[in-house]
Motif scaffolding. Structure first.
Motif, PDB file in Angstrom:
ATOM      1  N   GLU A 181       0.852  -1.192   0.000  1.00 33.06           N
ATOM      2  CA  GLU A 181       0.000   0.000   0.000  1.00 33.06           C
ATOM      3  C   GLU A 181       0.893   1.249   0.000  1.00 33.06           C
ATOM      4  O   GLU A 181       1.624   1.494   0.966  1.00 33.06           O
ATOM      5  CB  GLU A 181      -0.922  -0.051   1.227  1.00 33.06           C
ATOM      6  N   PRO A 182       0.844   2.040  -1.108  1.00 37.21           N
ATOM      7  CA  PRO A 182       1.822   3.119  -1.265  1.00 37.21           C
ATOM      8  C   PRO A 182       1.796   4.175  -0.152  1.00 37.21           C
ATOM      9  O   PRO A 182       2.852   4.602   0.318  1.00 37.21           O
ATOM     10  CB  PRO A 182       1.472   3.747  -2.613  1.00 37.21           C
ATOM     11  N   LEU A 183       0.588   4.571   0.251  1.00 40.10           N
ATOM     12  CA  LEU A 183       0.506   5.628   1.255  1.00 40.10           C
ATOM     13  C   LEU A 183       1.067   5.148   2.590  1.00 40.10           C
ATOM     14  O   LEU A 183       1.837   5.857   3.251  1.00 40.10           O
ATOM     15  CB  LEU A 183      -0.948   6.099   1.407  1.00 40.10           C
ATOM     16  N   LEU A 184       0.718   3.919   2.949  1.00 41.65           N
ATOM     17  CA  LEU A 184       1.211   3.384   4.216  1.00 41.65           C
ATOM     18  C   LEU A 184       2.728   3.222   4.170  1.00 41.65           C
ATOM     19  O   LEU A 184       3.437   3.535   5.133  1.00 41.65           O
ATOM     20  CB  LEU A 184       0.532   2.041   4.510  1.00 41.65           C
ATOM     21  N   ARG A 204       4.826   4.925   2.450  1.00 46.52           N
ATOM     22  CA  ARG A 204       5.424   6.254   2.530  1.00 46.52           C
ATOM     23  C   ARG A 204       5.359   6.790   3.967  1.00 46.52           C
ATOM     24  O   ARG A 204       6.308   7.405   4.456  1.00 46.52           O
ATOM     25  CB  ARG A 204       4.681   7.178   1.562  1.00 46.52           C
ATOM     26  N   LEU A 205       4.228   6.526   4.619  1.00 46.50           N
ATOM     27  CA  LEU A 205       4.067   7.016   5.996  1.00 46.50           C
ATOM     28  C   LEU A 205       5.072   6.344   6.928  1.00 46.50           C
ATOM     29  O   LEU A 205       5.690   7.005   7.764  1.00 46.50           O
ATOM     30  CB  LEU A 205       2.633   6.771   6.494  1.00 46.50           C
ATOM     31  N   ILE A 215       8.443   7.874   6.223  1.00 43.03           N
ATOM     32  CA  ILE A 215       8.624   9.213   6.788  1.00 43.03           C
ATOM     33  C   ILE A 215       8.776   9.148   8.312  1.00 43.03           C
ATOM     34  O   ILE A 215       9.621   9.815   8.894  1.00 43.03           O
ATOM     35  CB  ILE A 215       7.455  10.129   6.363  1.00 43.03           C
ATOM     36  N   ARG A 216       7.975   8.277   8.927  1.00 46.33           N
ATOM     37  CA  ARG A 216       8.038   8.170  10.388  1.00 46.33           C
ATOM     38  C   ARG A 216       9.415   7.674  10.841  1.00 46.33           C
ATOM     39  O   ARG A 216      10.000   8.196  11.796  1.00 46.33           O
ATOM     40  CB  ARG A 216       6.924   7.228  10.900  1.00 46.33           C
ATOM     41  N   LYS A 219      12.228  10.112  10.446  1.00 51.04           N
ATOM     42  CA  LYS A 219      12.249  11.108  11.519  1.00 51.04           C
ATOM     43  C   LYS A 219      13.199  10.682  12.643  1.00 51.04           C
ATOM     44  O   LYS A 219      13.765  11.510  13.342  1.00 51.04           O
ATOM     45  CB  LYS A 219      10.829  11.281  12.104  1.00 51.04           C
ATOM     46  N   LYS A 225      -1.887  -5.036  12.579  1.00 52.67           N
ATOM     47  CA  LYS A 225      -2.599  -3.845  12.104  1.00 52.67           C
ATOM     48  C   LYS A 225      -4.003  -3.854  12.709  1.00 52.67           C
ATOM     49  O   LYS A 225      -4.594  -4.924  12.782  1.00 52.67           O
ATOM     50  CB  LYS A 225      -2.706  -3.871  10.583  1.00 52.67           C
ATOM     51  N   PRO A 226      -4.584  -2.750  13.086  1.00 53.48           N
ATOM     52  CA  PRO A 226      -4.008  -1.402  12.998  1.00 53.48           C
ATOM     53  C   PRO A 226      -2.957  -1.167  14.080  1.00 53.48           C
ATOM     54  O   PRO A 226      -3.088  -1.663  15.196  1.00 53.48           O
ATOM     55  CB  PRO A 226      -5.216  -0.509  13.215  1.00 53.48           C
ATOM     56  N   PHE A 227      -1.928  -0.423  13.704  1.00 57.50           N
ATOM     57  CA  PHE A 227      -0.840  -0.164  14.637  1.00 57.50           C
ATOM     58  C   PHE A 227      -0.575   1.333  14.687  1.00 57.50           C
ATOM     59  O   PHE A 227      -0.952   2.075  13.784  1.00 57.50           O
ATOM     60  CB  PHE A 227       0.424  -0.919  14.213  1.00 57.50           C
ATOM     61  N   SER A 228       0.076   1.734  15.743  1.00 58.17           N
ATOM     62  CA  SER A 228       0.437   3.142  15.851  1.00 58.17           C
ATOM     63  C   SER A 228       1.839   3.321  15.274  1.00 58.17           C
ATOM     64  O   SER A 228       2.735   2.523  15.593  1.00 58.17           O
ATOM     65  CB  SER A 228       0.393   3.542  17.323  1.00 58.17           C
ATOM     66  N   PRO A 229       2.065   4.307  14.429  1.00 61.91           N
ATOM     67  CA  PRO A 229       3.398   4.511  13.855  1.00 61.91           C
ATOM     68  C   PRO A 229       4.462   4.694  14.946  1.00 61.91           C
ATOM     69  O   PRO A 229       5.599   4.242  14.782  1.00 61.91           O
ATOM     70  CB  PRO A 229       3.241   5.785  13.037  1.00 61.91           C
ATOM     71  N   GLN A 279       0.889  11.936  -0.373  1.00 63.12           N
ATOM     72  CA  GLN A 279       1.657  11.230   0.655  1.00 63.12           C
ATOM     73  C   GLN A 279       2.338  12.208   1.603  1.00 63.12           C
ATOM     74  O   GLN A 279       2.298  12.048   2.825  1.00 63.12           O
ATOM     75  CB  GLN A 279       2.694  10.317  -0.002  1.00 63.12           C
ATOM     76  N   ALA A 293       1.417  12.634   5.487  1.00 62.48           N
ATOM     77  CA  ALA A 293       2.501  12.406   6.452  1.00 62.48           C
ATOM     78  C   ALA A 293       2.678  13.620   7.350  1.00 62.48           C
ATOM     79  O   ALA A 293       2.827  13.487   8.568  1.00 62.48           O
ATOM     80  CB  ALA A 293       3.790  12.101   5.700  1.00 62.48           C
ATOM     81  N   PHE A 324       2.022  13.169  11.312  1.00 64.06           N
ATOM     82  CA  PHE A 324       3.189  13.212  12.207  1.00 64.06           C
ATOM     83  C   PHE A 324       3.447  14.597  12.796  1.00 64.06           C
ATOM     84  O   PHE A 324       4.570  14.907  13.174  1.00 64.06           O
ATOM     85  CB  PHE A 324       4.433  12.694  11.475  1.00 64.06           C
ATOM     86  N   ARG A 363      -7.127   5.401  -0.656  1.00 66.34           N
ATOM     87  CA  ARG A 363      -5.845   5.445   0.061  1.00 66.34           C
ATOM     88  C   ARG A 363      -6.065   5.733   1.548  1.00 66.34           C
ATOM     89  O   ARG A 363      -5.455   5.093   2.406  1.00 66.34           O
ATOM     90  CB  ARG A 363      -4.939   6.531  -0.538  1.00 66.34           C
ATOM     91  N   VAL A 382      -5.155   3.284   4.796  1.00 66.30           N
ATOM     92  CA  VAL A 382      -4.299   3.708   5.896  1.00 66.30           C
ATOM     93  C   VAL A 382      -5.089   3.717   7.207  1.00 66.30           C
ATOM     94  O   VAL A 382      -4.583   3.326   8.253  1.00 66.30           O
ATOM     95  CB  VAL A 382      -3.710   5.100   5.592  1.00 66.30           C
ATOM     96  N   LYS A 390      -7.429   1.786   8.037  1.00 66.06           N
ATOM     97  CA  LYS A 390      -7.556   0.409   8.524  1.00 66.06           C
ATOM     98  C   LYS A 390      -6.265  -0.061   9.197  1.00 66.06           C
ATOM     99  O   LYS A 390      -6.283  -0.894  10.089  1.00 66.06           O
ATOM    100  CB  LYS A 390      -7.855  -0.540   7.353  1.00 66.06           C
ATOM    101  N   SER A 391      -5.124   0.456   8.701  1.00 66.06           N
ATOM    102  CA  SER A 391      -3.836  -0.053   9.180  1.00 66.06           C
ATOM    103  C   SER A 391      -3.311   0.672  10.398  1.00 66.06           C
ATOM    104  O   SER A 391      -2.458   0.142  11.102  1.00 66.06           O
ATOM    105  CB  SER A 391      -2.790   0.061   8.065  1.00 66.06           C
ATOM    106  N   LEU A 392      -3.776   1.899  10.599  1.00 64.84           N
ATOM    107  CA  LEU A 392      -3.220   2.686  11.702  1.00 64.84           C
ATOM    108  C   LEU A 392      -4.195   2.751  12.864  1.00 64.84           C
ATOM    109  O   LEU A 392      -5.403   2.589  12.706  1.00 64.84           O
ATOM    110  CB  LEU A 392      -2.886   4.103  11.218  1.00 64.84           C
ATOM    111  N   SER A 393      -3.647   3.012  14.019  1.00 62.80           N
ATOM    112  CA  SER A 393      -4.496   3.109  15.201  1.00 62.80           C
ATOM    113  C   SER A 393      -4.171   4.403  15.939  1.00 62.80           C
ATOM    114  O   SER A 393      -3.222   5.113  15.582  1.00 62.80           O
ATOM    115  CB  SER A 393      -4.278   1.903  16.106  1.00 62.80           C
TER     116      SER A 393
END
Lengths: 127, 611
Positions: free
Chosen positions: A11-14, A16-17, A20-21, A24, A104-108, B296, B300, B304, B346, B350, B352-355
């Motif tokens: 998944e491209p957006l994930l 990339r996120l 980026i995280r 950092k 998933k879902p997880f916190s970055p 993106q 981001a 963040f 998109r 995301v 679904k994957s993030l919390s």
């Protein structure tokens, strides 16, 4: 720091996120869209310190990637990401040699913390 | 403006495209080349000149003229086709190209020479007179023998309109007897040439009949000509205009030519369309890449952001810089429906994957971009697949405000749509997750049952209370669902309710109840089943026997043994299976029983009602 981390996520957006995280925190991030690409990157780059891989990816799943790396005698630590928190999958990932498993879902931020911990653990054992 | 695709850029992309697609273009060009070749072969001028070429090896004593009459072409045509002139030597063994065939002589306005048979004329005489052979005349007139009737008109040959051959003149070229190999015709050829020039005027006038007096007597020959103005073609054999071409050309050839033209046109159009599409695709891809990068980075940056005060995280405002970026992004991309959908997909992925905070911020963006209205609009759409998409988005983004709308679709006539709505309602509910099924009046498949259970198990603290209400539903498939849920979730407390369902009029409900009771074993079940057995249908009886097989003890073994001999094969099979299922029953005993059944097949057996 400057440690190299490979992020394999379709998944491209994930992807990339995550990139980026982790950037950092000062890591150098390489990315791959699937297991195949990940293998390519790993064979081209020698000094990868950690792999963060999704399980469900096209062409080659994260678990296949882990087992292939094992057969290649690569001792790169791996963190597996998955939306399947099925016990069987988690156990399979650890059996194949994964160092950690994140559902998933997880916190970055949680991912970043686990990455840090795994790298520290590996650093300690190799010292 | 950012990322403007200029015209120059478009041309560059087209160039790149062409460069990348060399293989494809090569294919197109080869196809076009082959087709044009095919087309040119079908072109009339080539047909005229090329298709009917023949070769002739000059034999001894043959003259140019005898060859010309043999093939019904003029001497000048042979000379032209072979790059010769009248002074050239025509030696024996020389290979001549014969340019055209008989039908084209007529087609191209040539004159048919007729001869009316006079008294005492023989085929040979006539042939000699016209410089042809008797066989040739036989062939031309399709004669069956050598006998000729006086007064019959025969075709004896053809005369070219452009260069008229002498008719009454000495048409047979003087042959020089030569003992050597070469028959020289050079001198005589010159003479003939002179004659040809002298008589070279083509016949003029319309359908003229020429009566010529033969010095030898009453023999006449008629010459029918088609006037040049009747011929739709010019001297080169090409049609003067397209109208004539279509009017006079032969039908199959015409169809072929039109087909070829249409085919080439189609190929050209397809090639243009494909190229345009590919170019557009490249432009799209380019724009997509720009979208991805912008999107993106924007997401981001928002996810963040480090906030000093974390307590107001759910009502956080975007910073000035973020607001500016959002505005720019909306202006650049979110005016295009395609990118709105990509943004939704998109963000959902995301989300679904993030919390935690990250997920919350993704949700904020979804609202900020006003994508929530896109989703709600889809549910109202007339197209069912659009509705399904909307329902999925509602479910994945947990849009509780759309609950009522989705709830209204759980009984939709479209199966896919209503199943999707049911799943969404299940995950949007906060408590008593399955209670929406009380309102269900459409059938529920086993497949949907599995989907619902899987979805339910993903919900943290899922609530399956009040299944009894579903058991009372007038919808049998909902009753079956509830019974299976009691089994799936091992709700032993609900066994009396399931036993109650054995009195249900619907067979499916009864069978489901018996199956569930066999899993959730209870001593009272067997008694109830046995008392119900006589009045039940064959299917339910079989299910009861299976129950006995799974749960039964030795005391019912006798009953099963008796039923193996039943005249009803289904009941007999069910009893056999049940016996096999009973763990205490050794297999050889079963075989023994089966043997005895076959040998005593005529023996009267108790009817099911007597048990």
């Amino acid at each position: 720091m400057g440690m190299k981390i490979l992020v394999a996520e379709d998944e491209p957006l994930l992807r990339r996120l995550i990139q980026i995280r982790l950037e950092k925190d000062g890591y150098e991030i390489l990315t791959a869209k699937n297991g195949h690409e990940a293998i390519e990157v790993i064979t081209k780059t020698d000094d990868i310190d950690l792999i963060v891989t999704d399980i469900l990816m096209p062409f080659m799943t994260g678990l296949e990637l882990v087992s292939i790396l094992k057969s290649m005698n690569k001792t790169i630590p791996i963190i597996v990401l998955s939306s399947m928190s099925v016990e069987k999958t988690v156990l399979e990932a650890f059996r194949l040699g994964a160092n950690d498993f994140i559902t998933k879902p997880f916190s970055p931020n949680e991912l970043a913390a686990r990455v840090k911990r795994v790298l520290e653990e590996v650093g300690n054992t190799t010292k | 403006m950012r990322n403007n695709t200029t015209l120059k850029g478009k041309f560059y992309l087209l160039y790149k495209q062409i460069e990348c697609r060399k293989g494809f273009l090569k294919g197109v060009f080869i196809a076009a080349f082959i087709l044009s070749l095919l087309f040119s072969l079908l072109h009339p001028s080539i047909v005229k000149g090329g298709v009917a070429l023949k070769k002739h090896k000059v034999a001894r004593k043959e003259t140019l003229y005898s060859i010309s009459t043999k093939y019904h072409v003029s001497v000048s045509e042979i000379l032209k086709a072979n790059n010769l002139n009248l002074s050239s030597k025509i030696d024996t063994g020389l290979l001549l190209i014969i340019p055209s065939t008989q039908p084209s002589n007529v087609d191209r306005g040539n004159t048919i020479i007729y001869h009316t048979v006079a008294k005492k004329e023989t085929l040979f005489k006539i042939a000699t007179k016209y410089g042809t052979t008797p066989n040739n005349i036989i062939q031309l007139n399709k004669l069956t023998g050598n006998n000729l009737e006086v007064g019959v008109t025969l075709i004896v040959g053809y005369k070219n309109n452009q260069i008229t051959q002498p008719l009454n003149e000495a048409v047979v070229l003087p042959q020089k007897d030569n003992t050597g190999d070469g028959n020289s015709v050079s001198n005589t050829a010159t003479e003939v040439a002179d004659k040809i020039v002298g008589l070279g005027e083509p016949d003029k006038g319309k359908n003229r009949q020429v009566e010529e007096k033969d010095p030898n007597g009453g023999r006449t020959h008629e010459v029918k000509t088609r006037a040049p103005q009747d011929d739709p073609r010019n001297k080169k054999g090409e049609y003067r205009n397209l109208g004539d071409y279509f009017k006079y050309s032969s039908l199959p050839l015409l169809i072929l030519r039109i087909g070829a033209i249409l085919f080439i046109l189609a190929i050209v159009i397809i090639a243009v369309v494909i190229l345009t599409m590919r170019t557009n695709k490249t432009i799209d891809d380019n724009k997509k890449q720009q979208f991805d990068k912008f999107f993106q980075d924007l997401v981001a940056q928002i996810i963040f952001t480090d906030k000093e005060n974390e307590t107001d995280e759910f009502e956080e405002e975007f910073t000035h810089e973020q607001a500016k970026l959002i505005e720019e992004f909306e202006r650049e991309f979110l005016t295009i429906p395609f990118f709105r959908q990509v943004a939704i997909d998109r963000l959902i992925e995301v989300y679904k994957s993030l919390s935690g905070l990250a997920a919350k911020r993704v949700e904020n963006l979804y609202y900020e971009f006003d994508l929530v209205n896109d989703t709600l609009r889809k549910i109202k759409s007339a197209r069912w697949e659009e509705k399904v998409r909307g329902i999925r988005e509602v479910e994945q983004m947990h849009l509780r405000q759309a609950y009522k709308q989705v709830y209204g679709l759980i009984n939709h006539p479209n199966e896919m749509l209503r199943y999707e709505a049911q799943l969404a309602v299940l995950s949007l509910r906060r408590a008593r997750h399955l209670s929406f099924l009380e309102k269900l009046d459409t059938p529920l498949s086993a497949w949907q049952h599995m989907n619902l259970v899987a979805k339910l198990k993903k919900i943290p603290n899922y609530d399956v209370r009040n299944l009894n209400k579903l058991l009372d539903s007038p919808n049998p498939s909902v009753n079956v669902f509830a019974i299976r849920m009691i089994q799936d979730f091992n709700m032993v407390k609900n066994v009396p309710e399931v036993q109650r369902m054995l009195d249900h009029p619907n067979e499916d409900v009864k069978v489901a109840a018996i199956k569930t009771l066999s899993y959730l074993h209870n001593d009272k079940s067997i008694l109830k089943l046995l008392s119900a057995y006589p009045g039940e249908s064959e299917r339910v009886q079989s299910e009861i026997l299976k129950y006995i097989g799974v749960t039964g003890s030795g005391e019912h073994g006798g009953m099963l043994r008796q039923l193996i001999g039943s005249s009803n094969t289904n009941i007999s099979h069910a009893a056999q299976e049940a016996l096999a299922l009973m763990s205490y029953q050794p297999l050889d005993e079963l075989n023994l029983l089966l043997d005895s059944k076959t040998t005593e097949s005529t023996k009267a057996l108790p009817e099911s009602g007597n048990i």
